[in-house]
Enzyme design. Structure first.
Site, PDB file in Angstrom:
ATOM      1  N   ASP A 295      -6.737   4.733  -1.195  1.00 51.34           N
ATOM      2  CA  ASP A 295      -5.966   4.700   0.049  1.00 51.34           C
ATOM      3  C   ASP A 295      -5.926   6.062   0.724  1.00 51.34           C
ATOM      4  O   ASP A 295      -5.617   7.061   0.092  1.00 51.34           O
ATOM      5  CB  ASP A 295      -4.510   4.295  -0.255  1.00 51.34           C
ATOM      6  CG  ASP A 295      -4.392   2.831  -0.635  1.00 51.34           C
ATOM      7  OD1 ASP A 295      -5.162   2.018  -0.096  1.00 51.34           O
ATOM      8  OD2 ASP A 295      -3.515   2.506  -1.453  1.00 51.34           O
TER       9      ASP A 295
ATOM     10  N   CYS B 295      -1.124  -3.891   5.735  1.00 46.64           N
ATOM     11  CA  CYS B 295      -0.681  -2.824   4.838  1.00 46.64           C
ATOM     12  C   CYS B 295      -0.164  -3.468   3.552  1.00 46.64           C
ATOM     13  O   CYS B 295      -0.228  -4.693   3.406  1.00 46.64           O
ATOM     14  CB  CYS B 295       0.392  -1.971   5.521  1.00 46.64           C
ATOM     15  SG  CYS B 295       0.651  -0.361   4.750  1.00 46.64           S
TER      16      CYS B 295
ATOM     17  N   ARG C 234      21.466   8.113   1.577  1.00 51.34           N
ATOM     18  CA  ARG C 234      20.800   7.046   2.347  1.00 51.34           C
ATOM     19  C   ARG C 234      21.771   5.943   2.780  1.00 51.34           C
ATOM     20  O   ARG C 234      21.428   4.755   2.801  1.00 51.34           O
ATOM     21  CB  ARG C 234      19.645   6.448   1.528  1.00 51.34           C
ATOM     22  CG  ARG C 234      18.491   7.406   1.334  1.00 51.34           C
ATOM     23  CD  ARG C 234      17.378   6.764   0.555  1.00 51.34           C
ATOM     24  NE  ARG C 234      17.747   6.552  -0.838  1.00 51.34           N
ATOM     25  CZ  ARG C 234      17.158   5.676  -1.647  1.00 51.34           C
ATOM     26  NH1 ARG C 234      16.184   4.926  -1.211  1.00 51.34           N
ATOM     27  NH2 ARG C 234      17.557   5.555  -2.896  1.00 51.34           N
TER      28      ARG C 234
ATOM     29  N   HIS D 117       5.102  -4.973   8.624  1.00 49.74           N
ATOM     30  CA  HIS D 117       6.303  -4.159   8.812  1.00 49.74           C
ATOM     31  C   HIS D 117       7.461  -4.987   9.333  1.00 49.74           C
ATOM     32  O   HIS D 117       8.542  -4.481   9.572  1.00 49.74           O
ATOM     33  CB  HIS D 117       6.016  -2.992   9.756  1.00 49.74           C
ATOM     34  CG  HIS D 117       4.870  -2.140   9.292  1.00 49.74           C
ATOM     35  ND1 HIS D 117       3.557  -2.441   9.598  1.00 49.74           N
ATOM     36  CD2 HIS D 117       4.834  -1.045   8.501  1.00 49.74           C
ATOM     37  CE1 HIS D 117       2.769  -1.538   9.030  1.00 49.74           C
ATOM     38  NE2 HIS D 117       3.506  -0.691   8.362  1.00 49.74           N
TER      39      HIS D 117
END
Ligand code: GLN
Ligand code: ZN
Length: 751
Positions: free
Chosen positions: A597, A725, A15, A693
């Site tokens: 969820d 969210c 990553r 976000h």
């Protein structure tokens, strides 16, 4: 036989891109350093594919954030508000991706949507009446030249103009018809620059072709590509499709002057039939997608060779079914997983070897070849583990297990009375910021550096603080904060029988956010209570209601790598029964509000409308009901879905029969609200009032404005106030500020 890879993972084996980008965002490294990291990743990825002997390797499959955003940027589809920030190129690019708040201004990010039926997200290009489409970048060219310098002669992959236009949002009066010819002209310019630089193949990714197409769509596609193909110069053009078959446009596609056509023979249920019944032109190359770009099971060579052999055309290249972006890098990074499992898996790197082996076997007496025999040995006998108990429980499910009683309207009254919440109740979606101490606690416990007691002690301290913080902020329905969870699916998977886990099998979800989907290995059941202790503890810290927090069966399945030996329906039901045990335990322990969820419910909706119910909703929605049907009337069931793209399946969402649903609404327009009203949506709703976000803090006025718009469409008695969210990816400071503004806005509206 030659081999082709549509696209390769690009986040770096460890990553690296995520970590470098995050440092860049934090101002810890400069642009030069970030570019260097990216270049190293591209180099590693290209050379891996070259070493594996892949014939058609893509360049320009790399992206700092998203390929659709790259195309928007390349063709100057950059809304003025981002240009007005006067940032560097990369600054503008990231402002479009993430929003911007700083010395140069304050703007929201572009909308983000799921890429077809995957958990990858693209940024929605925004075209207004003043958009001046023009080729004004050189990323595809630069990356082609860079690859060439490394000795890799690539095909240049780019999102095609048809898919680009179909995914774009038109915010003014002008429509596709006003833009397609100039966009086509600019793509032609790009093709000629690439041809001039020596690119022999250009891959146009047009996954939109696997959706239902109207006659206008077909005409548009033909018009665009007739022009491009008439002007392709020395370059060969590959039309690449994936995620389904192109039944609505196959005959038009094969009659156009493409040099290669890429079809998906895995998700494309009709691809083989299309080729067989309509034939495939002799002069063109068929790129046959038979190696799964979405799942991690070893390829069954027998099946793949059968497909390749039945195509009836000589000119076949064996290909991945879609970009390998959707699978992790390599099994080599998995040090803990035993070979008994690993031998059944193939990640991106291992898929390269599969492509080469299949290509080598093709056209030979493969039955006797060692590579074929070794492969087939994996498929003799049962691979996945069984649990007869679970199978019996699934078989015993009856219709009444899917029905919650009394009906919604009655429950609503009972719950209003018992919960006694203020109007416009405020809540959050579950997680609170996962600060470094939280992650460290989990990691140290996992590594055995911390005892269970120390681990639990720390999390309890965190929960207590989180509850106190929420009380101070003034929220009405509290959450425990999810500090014990790395990920909303992996966490549950770890507590279920039938799952296996990886260490480094990361897959890009959006931008710098990667996920590590667990693998469903066998029949699924619950080992023991999962979340009960945490929720009970949180409840003991406050007099306010605490919401229990679970992940639903559809999302658990959709965000795992699923089995291929039993149906998705069967797997979902097994998971539903396991989560139902947890729901009932929470209720028995005094948790009166439980959120289940289903963040990923919408994402696996079949791409063709005709398949929506029969292939998916007819079992996914009942599976959700199965999870909560046995709770008491006064227990309030919430659900949460990421993204509001369910305008077209509102009755199905209502049929989940939850009491409250929260969802994203802030980043896209509030169009969904009209549809809720039109459809008489009964479930109470919390359309997210701000976008989590992005790191920016919404003002009170902004939230009041959003709520005011919502009130015009939703009855006051049904409206909840919440972010769109979970907050785990956000920093603490911005979170507290944002939530304070949210509560202030709710109070203002109540007033
Ligand atoms: N409860 C989860 C959270 O808050 C939901 C996450 C999601 O919807 N992706 O993190
Ligand atoms: Zn969400």
């Amino acid at each position: 036989m030659k081999t082709s890879v549509i696209g390769y993972p690009r986040i770096g084996k460890d990553r690296e891109l995520k970590f470098a980008s995050e440092k860049f965002f934090a101002g810890e490294i400069g642009e030069e350093e970030l570019l260097k990291v990216a270049k190293e990743i591209r180099k590693g990825d290209l050379l891996k594919q070259k070493e594996a002997g892949i014939s058609y390797i893509s360049s320009n499959d790399f992206s700092f954030y998203d390929n659709v955003l790259d195309a928007a940027f390349l063709f100057n589809v950059i809304p003025q508000r981002y240009k007005d920030l006067n940032l560097s190129d990369i600054g503008t690019y990231f402002a479009m991706a993430r929003g911007y708040q700083g010395a140069n201004g304050n703007v929201k990010a572009l909308a983000m949507k799921k890429w077809f039926n995957t958990n990858y997200h693209y940024l929605v290009p925004e075209i207004d009446d003043d958009t001046k489409i023009a080729l004004n970048g050189s990323k595809p060219v630069d990356e082609f030249i860079e690859a060439k310098a490394l000795g890799v002669d690539t095909k240049v992959a780019i999102v095609g103009p048809f898919t680009f236009l179909k995914l774009a949002k038109f915010t003014g009066a002008k429509k596709i018809s006003d833009f397609y010819s100039v966009l086509t002209a600019e793509y032609i310019k790009l093709v000629s620059v690439l041809a001039e630089k020596g690119a022999s193949w250009i891959e146009f990714d047009e996954p939109y072709l696997v959706r239902d197409l109207s006659s206008e769509d077909i005409a548009l596609f033909k018009e665009i590509y007739s022009l491009i193909l008439a002007n392709k110069g020395g370059a060969k053009i590959l039309l690449q499709t994936y995620f389904g078959d192109i039944r609505d446009i196959y005959s038009e596609v094969v009659s156009l002057d493409f040099d290669g056509i890429g079809l998906d023979f895995l998700e494309g249920r009709k691809s083989l039939e299309l080729v067989k019944t309509n034939g495939f032109p002799a002069g063109k190359v068929l790129f046959a997608g038979v190696v799964n770009g979405k799942n991690i099971w070893k390829n069954n060579y027998k099946k793949s060779l059968e497909i390749l052999n039945s195509l009836g055309t000589e000119n076949v290249v064996v290909s991945t079914s879609c970009s390998l972006l959707h699978v992790p890098y390599t099994l080599e990074s998995e040090k803990k997983l035993s070979d008994d499992y690993k031998k059944h898996f193939a990640f991106a790197e291992e898929k390269l070897a599969e492509l080469s082996e299949i290509a080598a076997l093709f056209g030979t007496e493969f039955e006797s070849a060692a590579s074929f025999k070794n492969n087939q040995a994996l498929f003799t006998g049962r691979v996945n583990s069984e649990d007869k108990d679970v199978q019996a429980k699934v078989a015993a499910i009856t219709e009444s297990d899917y029905v919650r009683l009394p009906v919604f309207e009655e429950r609503e009254k009972i719950q209003k009375k018992i919960l006694n919440l203020p109007a416009f109740p405020t809540t959050t979606i579950g997680s609170f910021p996962q600060t470094s101490d939280v992650r460290k606690n989990r990691q140290e416990f996992k590594k055995g550096l911390k005892s269970k007691e120390e681990y639990v002690e720390f999390n309890k301290k965190k929960i207590a603080e989180c509850i106190k913080l929420q009380e101070e902020i003034g929220l009405d329905v509290l959450v425990h904060g999810e500090f014990e969870r790395n990920d909303m699916v992996e966490y549950f998977g770890e507590n279920l029988n039938g799952y296996v886990f990886t260490e480094k099998a990361w897959v890009q979800s959006y931008g710098t956010r990667n996920v590590k989907p667990p693998i469903i290995w066998g029949d699924v059941s619950r080992k023991s209570p999962i979340t009960v202790e945490w929720s009970k503890f949180a409840k003991s810290c406050t007099d306010k209601p605490v919401k229990g927090m679970l992940t639903g069966p559809v999302t658990i399945l959709n965000w795992s790598f699923p089995r291929e030996d039993i149906s998705i329906k069967e797997s979902i039901l097994q998971i539903a029964l396991a989560i139902r045990d947890e729901v009932l335990d929470l209720e028995a322990n005094g948790i009166g509000i439980i959120q289940i969820d289903e963040a990923a419910l919408r994402e696996k909706l079949p791409l063709r409308k005709s398949d929506w119910y029969s292939e998916y909703l007819d079992f996914a929605i009942p599976a959700f009901r199965l999870v909560h049907s046995k709770v008491r009337p006064e227990t309030q069931i919430h659900t949460h879905m990421c993204y509001s793209e369910f305008t077209d399946i509102i009755p199905a969402i209502d049929a989940m029969d939850a009491d409250v649903i929260t969802f994203e609404a802030s980043r896209s327009d509030l169009q969904i609200l009209d549809s809720l009203k039109e459809n008489n949506f009964k479930t109470e709703v919390g359309p997210g009032v701000y976008d989590i976000h992005s790191p920016r803090v919404p003002s009170v006025d902004e939230i009041v404005a959003a709520l005011t718009k919502m009130r015009a469409k939703i009855e006051d008695s049904k409206l909840w106030v919440n972010p769109d969210c979970g907050l785990k990816t956000r920093g603490e400071e911005e979170t507290v500020k944002s939530l304070k503004n949210l509560v202030a806005a709710a109070k203002q509206i109540r007033g």
